[in-house]
Scaffold this motif. Sequence first.
Motif, mmCIF file in Angstrom:
data_model
loop_
_atom_site.group_PDB
_atom_site.id
_atom_site.type_symbol
_atom_site.label_atom_id
_atom_site.label_comp_id
_atom_site.label_asym_id
_atom_site.label_seq_id
_atom_site.Cartn_x
_atom_site.Cartn_y
_atom_site.Cartn_z
ATOM 1 N N ALA A 140 -18.971 -33.501 59.804
ATOM 2 C CA ALA A 140 -17.794 -34.321 59.506
ATOM 3 C C ALA A 140 -18.178 -35.499 58.612
ATOM 4 O O ALA A 140 -19.135 -36.225 58.901
ATOM 5 C CB ALA A 140 -17.169 -34.827 60.802
ATOM 6 N N GLY A 141 -17.454 -35.664 57.530
ATOM 7 C CA GLY A 141 -17.691 -36.789 56.629
ATOM 8 C C GLY A 141 -18.810 -36.601 55.627
ATOM 9 O O GLY A 141 -19.063 -37.493 54.818
ATOM 10 N N GLN A 142 -19.475 -35.456 55.656
ATOM 11 C CA GLN A 142 -20.570 -35.230 54.715
ATOM 12 C C GLN A 142 -20.022 -34.861 53.332
ATOM 13 O O GLN A 142 -19.079 -34.084 53.211
ATOM 14 C CB GLN A 142 -21.490 -34.113 55.208
ATOM 15 N N GLN A 143 -20.648 -35.398 52.310
ATOM 16 C CA GLN A 143 -20.182 -35.154 50.948
ATOM 17 C C GLN A 143 -20.594 -33.780 50.428
ATOM 18 O O GLN A 143 -19.834 -33.112 49.720
ATOM 19 C CB GLN A 143 -20.727 -36.242 50.012
ATOM 20 N N PHE A 144 -21.805 -33.355 50.772
ATOM 21 C CA PHE A 144 -22.353 -32.161 50.141
ATOM 22 C C PHE A 144 -22.373 -30.919 51.041
ATOM 23 O O PHE A 144 -22.750 -29.849 50.590
ATOM 24 C CB PHE A 144 -23.768 -32.443 49.630
ATOM 25 N N VAL A 145 -22.016 -31.079 52.309
ATOM 26 C CA VAL A 145 -21.948 -29.934 53.212
ATOM 27 C C VAL A 145 -20.547 -29.883 53.796
ATOM 28 O O VAL A 145 -20.061 -30.867 54.346
ATOM 29 C CB VAL A 145 -22.984 -30.014 54.348
ATOM 30 N N GLU A 146 -19.893 -28.725 53.673
ATOM 31 C CA GLU A 146 -18.542 -28.566 54.188
ATOM 32 C C GLU A 146 -18.473 -27.330 55.082
ATOM 33 O O GLU A 146 -19.265 -26.391 54.932
ATOM 34 C CB GLU A 146 -17.546 -28.418 53.035
ATOM 35 N N VAL A 147 -17.534 -27.335 55.990
ATOM 36 C CA VAL A 147 -17.294 -26.193 56.861
ATOM 37 C C VAL A 147 -15.880 -25.704 56.587
ATOM 38 O O VAL A 147 -14.910 -26.435 56.798
ATOM 39 C CB VAL A 147 -17.473 -26.559 58.346
ATOM 40 N N ALA A 148 -15.768 -24.468 56.098
ATOM 41 C CA ALA A 148 -14.479 -23.887 55.745
ATOM 42 C C ALA A 148 -14.042 -22.898 56.819
ATOM 43 O O ALA A 148 -14.870 -22.354 57.568
ATOM 44 C CB ALA A 148 -14.576 -23.185 54.391
ATOM 45 N N THR A 149 -12.759 -22.637 56.891
ATOM 46 C CA THR A 149 -12.251 -21.633 57.817
ATOM 47 C C THR A 149 -12.388 -20.245 57.189
ATOM 48 O O THR A 149 -12.495 -20.093 55.972
ATOM 49 C CB THR A 149 -10.771 -21.880 58.143
ATOM 50 N N ALA A 150 -12.354 -19.236 58.043
ATOM 51 C CA ALA A 150 -12.413 -17.865 57.539
ATOM 52 C C ALA A 150 -11.224 -17.570 56.634
ATOM 53 O O ALA A 150 -11.347 -16.840 55.640
ATOM 54 C CB ALA A 150 -12.442 -16.893 58.720
ATOM 55 N N GLU A 151 -10.072 -18.167 56.948
ATOM 56 C CA GLU A 151 -8.873 -17.948 56.127
ATOM 57 C C GLU A 151 -9.049 -18.547 54.738
ATOM 58 O O GLU A 151 -8.603 -17.961 53.736
ATOM 59 C CB GLU A 151 -7.643 -18.558 56.807
ATOM 60 N N GLU A 152 -9.707 -19.692 54.662
ATOM 61 C CA GLU A 152 -9.952 -20.316 53.353
ATOM 62 C C GLU A 152 -10.915 -19.491 52.512
ATOM 63 O O GLU A 152 -10.798 -19.446 51.284
ATOM 64 C CB GLU A 152 -10.511 -21.731 53.550
ATOM 65 N N ILE A 153 -11.853 -18.816 53.148
ATOM 66 C CA ILE A 153 -12.852 -18.026 52.432
ATOM 67 C C ILE A 153 -12.278 -16.687 51.981
ATOM 68 O O ILE A 153 -12.524 -16.226 50.864
ATOM 69 C CB ILE A 153 -14.089 -17.784 53.320
ATOM 70 N N GLY A 154 -11.523 -16.027 52.839
ATOM 71 C CA GLY A 154 -10.970 -14.728 52.502
ATOM 72 C C GLY A 154 -11.874 -13.585 52.936
ATOM 73 O O GLY A 154 -12.816 -13.763 53.716
ATOM 74 N N ALA A 155 -11.616 -12.399 52.395
ATOM 75 C CA ALA A 155 -12.289 -11.183 52.857
ATOM 76 C C ALA A 155 -13.654 -10.962 52.226
ATOM 77 O O ALA A 155 -14.415 -10.107 52.688
ATOM 78 C CB ALA A 155 -11.399 -9.966 52.576
ATOM 79 N N ARG A 156 -13.976 -11.700 51.175
ATOM 80 C CA ARG A 156 -15.270 -11.540 50.512
ATOM 81 C C ARG A 156 -15.932 -12.896 50.317
ATOM 82 O O ARG A 156 -15.256 -13.897 50.080
ATOM 83 C CB ARG A 156 -15.111 -10.864 49.142
ATOM 84 N N ILE A 157 -17.245 -12.890 50.397
ATOM 85 C CA ILE A 157 -18.007 -14.118 50.138
ATOM 86 C C ILE A 157 -18.832 -13.917 48.877
ATOM 87 O O ILE A 157 -19.606 -12.955 48.778
ATOM 88 C CB ILE A 157 -18.909 -14.477 51.336
ATOM 89 N N ASP A 158 -18.660 -14.818 47.937
ATOM 90 C CA ASP A 158 -19.357 -14.762 46.652
ATOM 91 C C ASP A 158 -20.555 -15.705 46.706
ATOM 92 O O ASP A 158 -20.375 -16.920 46.813
ATOM 93 C CB ASP A 158 -18.402 -15.188 45.532
ATOM 94 N N PRO A 159 -21.787 -15.185 46.639
ATOM 95 C CA PRO A 159 -22.951 -16.075 46.708
ATOM 96 C C PRO A 159 -23.088 -17.000 45.504
ATOM 97 O O PRO A 159 -23.868 -17.945 45.547
ATOM 98 C CB PRO A 159 -24.139 -15.101 46.799
ATOM 99 N N THR A 160 -22.332 -16.750 44.445
ATOM 100 C CA THR A 160 -22.411 -17.599 43.245
ATOM 101 C C THR A 160 -21.306 -18.653 43.201
ATOM 102 O O THR A 160 -21.187 -19.374 42.221
ATOM 103 C CB THR A 160 -22.346 -16.734 41.964
#
Length: 305
Positions: A231-251
């Motif tokens: 919480a409150g970190q500038q460079f590390v975030e935690v997203a929900t699965a819904e925000e990410i979607g069905a695929r994760i792009d390593p780039t």
Amino acid sequence: MTHSVFIDGEAGTTGLQIRERLLGRDDIRLVQVDPARRKEASARAEAFAEADVAILCLPDDAAREAVALTADMDVRLIDASTAHRIDPNWVFGFPELAAEMREMIAAARLVSNPGCYSTGAIAIVAPLVAAGLIDEGEALSINAVSGYTGGGKALIGEYEGGTAPAHFVYGLNQRHKHIPEIMTHGGLLVQPVFAPSVGNFAQGMAVQLPLHMDADRSAAALHQALSDHYAGQQFVEVATAEEIGARIDPTALNGSNQLRISVHGEDDTGCALVVAVLDNLGKGASGAAVQNLNIMLGLPEDLGL
């Protein structure tokens, strides 16, 4: 105030990217070594003596030699090699790891830059161990894929020359150099099975931790523990699965110093997948080094990032 910085090994992939991030800053003066003398210990010693901070972008043995060369100097060091990441005399340069890390980095003379795979793995594991959602004695498996720039000039040459496969798994003997720091700074007592791989893309990384869920270790609990930690970190975030979607792009975070964590899986399956995405040359290398440099110099963390 202008600070003097020497990048020892600036011709390598990480060194070049650090240099690029620092070149446009009027608060940084880069200390240079005549290219014809860059392998001379005396020339490097002069550069170290001139610098406020030196960043070591060297193979492990060369990094150890550089540390010995500077033993009687006032210069502060950031080591981007593997040589000192579990050395208790060095501060581990992952500012978001714990509440006290920034103060420790700011006060340190010796800071070790985390590895790329280990940044993603530790970012997931350490908060979950601290929250009691992973037992320190639990047997884990960690899978990861990285862009080929993480393999240095030889591997870059293979891919750019068209002789490398589209994808390969390596580190098969379970002695990958990042395992000790994952265990030490992740808080693990049992060595995880680690399966790193390389894909046919230059930059980017996805680190994956599969977990079995139970009444206490639900997807929501995993997400909440990680969200609370960062919480409150500038460079590390935690997203929900819904925000990410069905695929994760390593780039997806290439060119940035960001690291994004997400938790996937539905409780009725009993299985979850926690994933960290980062640029292996950003938050996994040069971006982290510049972030640590800024903290050590008492500057805003995001300068040059």
